[in-house]
Design a protein around this motif. Sequence first.
Motif: not given
Length: 168
Positions: A66-93
């Motif tokens: 999965i591309t489009g990041f600028n230094q991804p950091q921590g990530l975790d799975l949603s409780a239902d398993g449908n999504f991953i949430y990831a810090i995209d550090r230098y895109n401030n998001s």
Amino acid sequence: YVATENNGMTVINTVTDVVIGNIPSPGSGGQSIALNLNGTLAYVSEAFNDLSRVVNTSTISTYTTITGFNQPQGLDLSADGNFIYAIDRYNNSVKKISTSSNMVVATLTDARLNNGWDLMVSTDGVYAFASVTSPSNANEDVLIINLNTFTVVGTMSTTTGSRGMGKL
């Protein structure tokens, strides 16, 4: 599963304490790993490759990236398993990634995420907590994100150096 700064991901048999595989990605800056609900896929953030690698855990091989990041950091799975949430550090998001399509489906932008390190989703799936360094570097803050509205709803201050998080 261990995210490694210089090699992507290492797989260790916890019964024998023996390394049974590696996902080679030299200099990748492996930061964080999250498994899907049935453990068949591992999502690995690679800060220096600006991507998240999706690994088939039974073959210990890359399934997709999965591309489009600028230094991804921590990530975790949603409780239902449908999504991953990831810090995209230098895109401030924080990016919301569909686990069915492995595509980014939403982005939450906040300037404090430029110093984002780790992210954890609450066990009830309502909130995510993102550790960030405060602008003065005096302490570490935790941003509270409502996942239903995908907005920052609060901040908690912690002590210096509290970057990593885990669930009980």
